[in-house]
Write an enzyme that holds these catalytic residues in place. Sequence first.
Site, PDB file in Angstrom:
ATOM      1  CD  GLU A  58       5.704   1.730   0.824  1.00  0.00           C
ATOM      2  OE1 GLU A  58       4.594   1.324   0.455  1.00  0.00           O
ATOM      3  OE2 GLU A  58       6.694   1.794   0.077  1.00  0.00           O
ATOM      4  CG  ASP A  59       4.282  -1.526   4.661  1.00  0.00           C
ATOM      5  OD1 ASP A  59       3.950  -0.428   4.187  1.00  0.00           O
ATOM      6  OD2 ASP A  59       4.179  -2.595   4.028  1.00  0.00           O
TER       7      ASP A  59
END
Length: 170
Positions: A58-59
């Site tokens: 996600e990051d």
Amino acid sequence: MITNARDFAFAAHASIGQVRKYTGDDYSVHVEAVASLVRGVTDDEAMIAAAYLHDTVEDTPTTFDDIADRFGADVAYLVIYLTDVSKPHDGNRATRKAIDRAHIARGDARVHTIKLADLIDNTSTIVEHDPKFAAVYMEEKRLLLPVLADGHPVLLRRATDIVERWFAGE
């Protein structure tokens, strides 16, 4: 596997200079806290590894294939269902969070246990440092808890208590 997942997650988040939003702490503090909560309720290596890796796709530039190649299909499965899938073009925040809730609902009890640990760790920082956003965030967590109901009962109770106390004004 757990040590490798820890080292991989720490390096992935450090490679982009990621820090905790409100505290400025190195992002490894959050990753370690989530893994520690999971380790407190299970010795399942895939779950603990996924707890370390839960935000990497996600990051960071990490992909699901990277996770599968390094840690196997089971860890990748867990990370897939821990990763938000909504995009800004999907609609407003409420719409996006509904999409993400439906996605995580398709994961199993192991996914839900890790997500409970993530919720527990994130909540204290948000409530302490951003009371205005906390109102939005806590409503999202209240809606998420039923999806996580098959997660580990110790973490479910702790997360539920946190949310209930917040809404009770405690």
